[in-house]
Design a protein around this motif. Structure first.
Motif, short mmCIF file in Angstrom:
data_model
loop_
_atom_site.label_atom_id
_atom_site.label_comp_id
_atom_site.label_asym_id
_atom_site.label_seq_id
_atom_site.Cartn_x
_atom_site.Cartn_y
_atom_site.Cartn_z
N MET A 129 0.92 -1.18 -0.10
CA MET A 129 0.01 -0.06 -0.05
C MET A 129 0.83 1.32 -0.13
SD MET A 129 -3.06 1.14 2.77
CE MET A 129 -4.04 -0.45 2.56
N ASN A 130 0.64 2.14 -0.99
CA ASN A 130 1.25 3.41 -0.86
C ASN A 130 0.90 4.26 0.15
OD1 ASN A 130 -0.87 5.06 -1.64
ND2 ASN A 130 -0.34 4.43 -4.03
N SER A 131 1.67 5.33 0.24
CA SER A 131 1.70 6.23 1.44
C SER A 131 0.29 7.02 1.39
CB SER A 131 2.78 7.41 1.53
OG SER A 131 2.85 8.18 2.50
N GLN A 132 -0.06 7.43 0.08
CA GLN A 132 -1.19 8.43 -0.21
C GLN A 132 -2.58 7.41 0.34
OE1 GLN A 132 -1.89 11.41 -0.64
NE2 GLN A 132 -4.12 10.86 -0.07
N ALA A 133 -2.54 6.04 -0.05
CA ALA A 133 -3.74 5.18 0.36
C ALA A 133 -3.63 4.93 1.92
CB ALA A 133 -3.52 3.83 -0.42
N THR A 134 -2.39 4.66 2.44
CA THR A 134 -2.40 4.68 3.81
C THR A 134 -2.94 5.77 4.65
OG1 THR A 134 -0.31 3.20 3.48
CG2 THR A 134 -0.89 4.24 5.73
N TRP A 135 -2.55 7.14 4.02
CA TRP A 135 -3.19 8.42 4.70
C TRP A 135 -4.57 8.46 4.61
CZ3 TRP A 135 -1.42 10.58 8.62
CH2 TRP A 135 -0.01 10.71 8.87
N THR A 136 -5.19 8.00 3.48
CA THR A 136 -6.54 8.09 3.13
C THR A 136 -7.20 7.19 4.11
OG1 THR A 136 -6.47 8.48 0.87
CG2 THR A 136 -8.48 7.50 1.59
N LEU A 137 -6.68 6.00 4.46
CA LEU A 137 -7.42 4.98 5.74
C LEU A 137 -7.15 5.78 6.92
CD1 LEU A 137 -6.03 1.79 4.25
CD2 LEU A 137 -8.37 2.64 4.24
N ILE A 138 -6.29 6.20 7.30
CA ILE A 138 -5.93 6.90 8.47
C ILE A 138 -6.94 7.84 8.75
CG2 ILE A 138 -4.34 8.79 9.57
CD1 ILE A 138 -1.95 6.67 8.51
N HIS A 139 -7.10 8.87 7.77
CA HIS A 139 -8.06 9.94 7.80
C HIS A 139 -9.50 9.49 7.97
CE1 HIS A 139 -4.82 12.63 5.32
NE2 HIS A 139 -4.52 12.61 6.76
N GLN A 140 -9.80 8.57 7.35
CA GLN A 140 -11.22 7.94 7.61
C GLN A 140 -11.37 7.50 8.85
OE1 GLN A 140 -11.38 4.76 4.38
NE2 GLN A 140 -11.61 6.16 2.72
N GLU A 141 -10.28 6.86 9.46
CA GLU A 141 -10.38 5.98 10.77
C GLU A 141 -10.50 7.27 11.91
OE1 GLU A 141 -11.04 3.24 11.71
OE2 GLU A 141 -11.02 2.67 9.79
N ARG A 142 -9.75 8.38 11.64
CA ARG A 142 -9.65 9.62 12.40
C ARG A 142 -11.31 10.06 12.43
NH1 ARG A 142 -4.03 12.83 11.10
NH2 ARG A 142 -2.77 11.41 12.22
N ALA A 143 -11.87 10.28 11.46
CA ALA A 143 -13.20 10.88 11.18
C ALA A 143 -14.21 9.99 11.92
CB ALA A 143 -13.50 10.98 9.97
N SER A 144 -14.10 8.52 11.62
CA SER A 144 -14.91 7.66 12.28
C SER A 144 -14.73 7.38 13.95
CB SER A 144 -14.67 6.20 11.93
OG SER A 144 -15.27 5.23 12.39
N LEU A 145 -13.34 7.84 14.38
CA LEU A 145 -13.30 7.73 15.67
C LEU A 145 -13.99 9.05 16.29
CD1 LEU A 145 -12.05 6.60 18.32
CD2 LEU A 145 -9.88 7.60 17.69
N ALA A 146 -13.74 10.20 15.52
CA ALA A 146 -14.30 11.43 16.08
C ALA A 146 -15.90 11.43 16.18
CB ALA A 146 -13.86 12.56 15.30
N ASN A 147 -16.55 10.59 15.27
CA ASN A 147 -17.99 10.37 15.17
C ASN A 147 -18.28 9.63 16.49
OD1 ASN A 147 -18.20 11.97 12.91
ND2 ASN A 147 -18.36 10.12 11.47
N THR A 148 -17.61 8.60 16.64
CA THR A 148 -17.97 7.53 17.66
C THR A 148 -17.55 8.33 19.28
OG1 THR A 148 -17.15 5.67 16.69
CG2 THR A 148 -17.22 5.52 19.05
N LEU A 149 -16.65 9.17 19.26
CA LEU A 149 -16.19 9.91 20.65
C LEU A 149 -17.42 10.94 20.88
CD1 LEU A 149 -12.32 10.49 20.18
CD2 LEU A 149 -13.64 9.04 21.89
N GLU A 150 -17.67 11.60 19.60
CA GLU A 150 -18.90 12.67 19.91
C GLU A 150 -19.96 11.95 20.70
OE1 GLU A 150 -19.62 16.45 17.11
OE2 GLU A 150 -20.43 14.46 16.04
N SER A 151 -20.30 10.73 20.28
CA SER A 151 -21.59 10.25 20.77
C SER A 151 -21.71 9.64 22.33
CB SER A 151 -22.06 9.03 19.71
OG SER A 151 -21.11 7.70 19.96
N LEU A 152 -20.34 9.71 22.57
CA LEU A 152 -20.30 9.04 24.15
C LEU A 152 -20.84 9.84 25.12
CD1 LEU A 152 -16.49 7.75 23.75
CD2 LEU A 152 -18.69 6.62 23.35
N THR A 153 -21.36 9.37 26.22
CA THR A 153 -21.78 9.93 27.41
C THR A 153 -20.72 10.29 28.28
OG1 THR A 153 -21.99 7.99 28.78
CG2 THR A 153 -23.95 8.63 27.32
N PRO A 154 -20.72 11.26 29.45
CA PRO A 154 -19.70 11.56 30.30
C PRO A 154 -19.18 10.16 30.82
CG PRO A 154 -21.44 13.16 30.41
CD PRO A 154 -22.02 12.23 29.34
#
Length: 109
Positions: free
Chosen positions: A1-26
């Motif tokens: 996998m090239n660097s650009q493809a890796t960064w695309t996946l990293i960016h997707q995972e960061r966005a997905s994690l942000a969505n999950t974290l945003e939904s958490l209760t205290p």
């Protein structure tokens, strides 16, 4: 996998994690994570710290920690976890298109 493809996946995972974290209760933010000794909030702080890291800052903080990786990591987590959940999510979202990382292989991200 090239660097650009890796960064695309990293960016997707960061966005997905942000969505999950945003939904958490205290209560969920303070729940123990799979990272032994860390809460979900501390684990999120670690991810944010890695996503914001730069090579010069990494080396500066690593030297300040006496070249002790665990000390370096714990200090970063403590500092960043001072932010509230909304701030952590905002900071992670700000890194969904950047290529900041510690000095390690991109695949490690």
């Amino acid at each position: 996998m090239n660097s650009q493809a890796t960064w695309t996946l990293i960016h997707q995972e960061r966005a997905s994690l942000a969505n999950t974290l945003e939904s958490l209760t205290p209560e969920q933010w303070s729940t123990a994570s799979w990272n032994k000794g860390w809460s979900v909030k501390q684990t999120a702080a670690h991810v944010v710290g890695s996503a914001e890291q730069t090579f010069p800052n990494f080396y500066r903080e690593f030297i300040a920690a006496g070249f002790e990786f665990n000390t370096f990591t714990e200090r970063g987590v403590e500092r960043i976890a001072q932010a509230g959940p909304d701030e952590l999510v905002r900071r992670l979202r700000a890194r969904t298109t950047t290529t900041n990382r510690p000095p390690a292989p991109t695949m490690a991200m």
